[in-house]
Design an enzyme around this catalytic site. Structure first.
Site, PDB file in Angstrom:
ATOM      1  N   GLY A 141       0.837  -1.190   0.000  1.00 38.12           N
ATOM      2  CA  GLY A 141       0.000   0.000   0.000  1.00 38.12           C
ATOM      3  C   GLY A 141       0.873   1.241   0.000  1.00 38.12           C
ATOM      4  O   GLY A 141       2.063   1.167   0.321  1.00 38.12           O
ATOM      5  N   GLN A 152       3.145   9.763   1.901  1.00 40.52           N
ATOM      6  CA  GLN A 152       4.422   9.082   1.666  1.00 40.52           C
ATOM      7  C   GLN A 152       4.990   9.425   0.294  1.00 40.52           C
ATOM      8  O   GLN A 152       6.160   9.180   0.020  1.00 40.52           O
ATOM      9  CB  GLN A 152       4.241   7.564   1.727  1.00 40.52           C
ATOM     10  CG  GLN A 152       3.801   7.041   3.074  1.00 40.52           C
ATOM     11  CD  GLN A 152       3.692   5.533   3.023  1.00 40.52           C
ATOM     12  OE1 GLN A 152       2.702   4.988   2.567  1.00 40.52           O
ATOM     13  NE2 GLN A 152       4.740   4.847   3.478  1.00 40.52           N
ATOM     14  N   CYS A 161       6.964  -0.575   6.606  1.00 39.07           N
ATOM     15  CA  CYS A 161       6.456   0.649   5.990  1.00 39.07           C
ATOM     16  C   CYS A 161       7.548   1.217   5.097  1.00 39.07           C
ATOM     17  O   CYS A 161       8.712   1.264   5.499  1.00 39.07           O
ATOM     18  CB  CYS A 161       6.091   1.653   7.089  1.00 39.07           C
ATOM     19  SG  CYS A 161       5.451   3.208   6.465  1.00 39.07           S
ATOM     20  N   LEU A 162       7.170   1.639   3.889  1.00 36.43           N
ATOM     21  CA  LEU A 162       8.176   2.178   2.969  1.00 36.43           C
ATOM     22  C   LEU A 162       8.861   3.417   3.547  1.00 36.43           C
ATOM     23  O   LEU A 162       9.990   3.729   3.179  1.00 36.43           O
ATOM     24  CB  LEU A 162       7.529   2.523   1.623  1.00 36.43           C
ATOM     25  CG  LEU A 162       6.986   1.338   0.814  1.00 36.43           C
ATOM     26  CD1 LEU A 162       6.252   1.844  -0.420  1.00 36.43           C
ATOM     27  CD2 LEU A 162       8.090   0.364   0.440  1.00 36.43           C
ATOM     28  N   HIS A 203      -3.381   0.515   8.542  1.00 38.91           N
ATOM     29  CA  HIS A 203      -2.016   1.069   8.468  1.00 38.91           C
ATOM     30  C   HIS A 203      -1.986   2.302   7.552  1.00 38.91           C
ATOM     31  O   HIS A 203      -1.421   3.340   7.920  1.00 38.91           O
ATOM     32  CB  HIS A 203      -1.054  -0.020   7.962  1.00 38.91           C
ATOM     33  CG  HIS A 203       0.355   0.437   7.748  1.00 38.91           C
ATOM     34  ND1 HIS A 203       1.427  -0.062   8.455  1.00 38.91           N
ATOM     35  CD2 HIS A 203       0.872   1.364   6.894  1.00 38.91           C
ATOM     36  CE1 HIS A 203       2.545   0.552   8.045  1.00 38.91           C
ATOM     37  NE2 HIS A 203       2.234   1.413   7.093  1.00 38.91           N
ATOM     38  N   GLU A 204      -2.595   2.173   6.385  1.00 34.91           N
ATOM     39  CA  GLU A 204      -2.569   3.290   5.426  1.00 34.91           C
ATOM     40  C   GLU A 204      -3.410   4.472   5.921  1.00 34.91           C
ATOM     41  O   GLU A 204      -3.029   5.631   5.765  1.00 34.91           O
ATOM     42  CB  GLU A 204      -3.054   2.844   4.039  1.00 34.91           C
ATOM     43  CG  GLU A 204      -2.230   1.735   3.385  1.00 34.91           C
ATOM     44  CD  GLU A 204      -0.738   2.038   3.314  1.00 34.91           C
ATOM     45  OE1 GLU A 204      -0.359   3.220   3.266  1.00 34.91           O
ATOM     46  OE2 GLU A 204       0.050   1.077   3.326  1.00 34.91           O
ATOM     47  N   HIS A 224      -1.641   6.803   8.111  1.00 33.30           N
ATOM     48  CA  HIS A 224      -0.767   7.784   7.456  1.00 33.30           C
ATOM     49  C   HIS A 224      -1.498   9.102   7.199  1.00 33.30           C
ATOM     50  O   HIS A 224      -0.885  10.168   7.203  1.00 33.30           O
ATOM     51  CB  HIS A 224      -0.254   7.239   6.114  1.00 33.30           C
ATOM     52  CG  HIS A 224       0.934   6.323   6.243  1.00 33.30           C
ATOM     53  ND1 HIS A 224       2.129   6.727   6.794  1.00 33.30           N
ATOM     54  CD2 HIS A 224       1.120   5.032   5.888  1.00 33.30           C
ATOM     55  CE1 HIS A 224       2.995   5.722   6.763  1.00 33.30           C
ATOM     56  NE2 HIS A 224       2.406   4.674   6.230  1.00 33.30           N
TER      57      HIS A 224
END
Ligand code: NI
Length: 185
Positions: A45, A50, A98-99, A140-141, A144
């Site tokens: 995702g 991000q 996470c990226l 999670h997304e 953000h």
């Protein structure tokens, strides 16, 4: 076009993202670029902050979870202006990454099910419930967009143990295989 990924330490990851206006110009192109960036970075995702944009949108391709949950085989969705209506179900632990936090993976406990209202890329409104892996990635997304990162759920001890790694990331002192943006404080 691929966006560079913003890293932990960048203020954009700590801000509440803004609602997107219907039919905003250039949105389709942003969505296309987000997909390109996510696949290139091997993410499941990607949330707009991000990718350097403080707007309420994320994209998810859940097909990597199809080994355990076959119904995820074609799970590829854009979530615009999502709103969590309810979290429910037993909490369970998954090892998350996470990226924006390269080389860090930690166990995070979250409720199983999320009920969500959102718009898709055609501005059609949906209200749906997601559980298991999809419910996990959505939570999670969504975080953000609220300025929350998965490390915020860790115990003070776990966070202390990660401190030097986190400091390295915040200095841009990491070399993942994807392009990064050195954090703006
Ligand atoms: Ni993330």
């Amino acid at each position: 076009m691929k966006y560079p990924i913003t890293l932990y330490g960048d203020i954009i990851l700590r801000k509440k993202a803004k609602e997107i206006e219907k039919d905003s110009e250039g949105l389709n192109e942003i969505i296309e670029n987000m997909w390109e960036t996510m696949y290139y970075a091997d993410g499941v995702g990607l949330a707009a902050p991000q990718a350097g944009m403080p707007i309420r949108m994320f994209v998810i391709d859940g097909s990597s979870g199809a080994d355990e949950e076959p119904e995820l085989k074609d799970f590829k969705k854009v979530f615009i202006n999502p709103e969590i209506i309810e979290l429910s179900g037993d909490k369970w632990v998954m090892n998350e990454g996470c990226l924006s936090l390269p080389e860090i993976r930690e166990d995070v406990s979250r409720p199983d099910t999320v009920r969500l209202r959102y718009f898709d890329e055609n501005w059609e409104e949906h209200e749906e419930e997601f559980s298991g892996f999809a419910g996990r990635v959505i939570q999670h997304e969504y975080d953000h967009l609220e300025g929350t990162l998965f490390i915020d759920y860790l115990s003070p001890l776990r966070k202390r143990l990660l401190k030097s790694k986190l400091n390295d990331i915040a200095r841009g002192n990491v070399r993942p295989h994807y392009k990064i943006k050195v954090p703006v404080k």
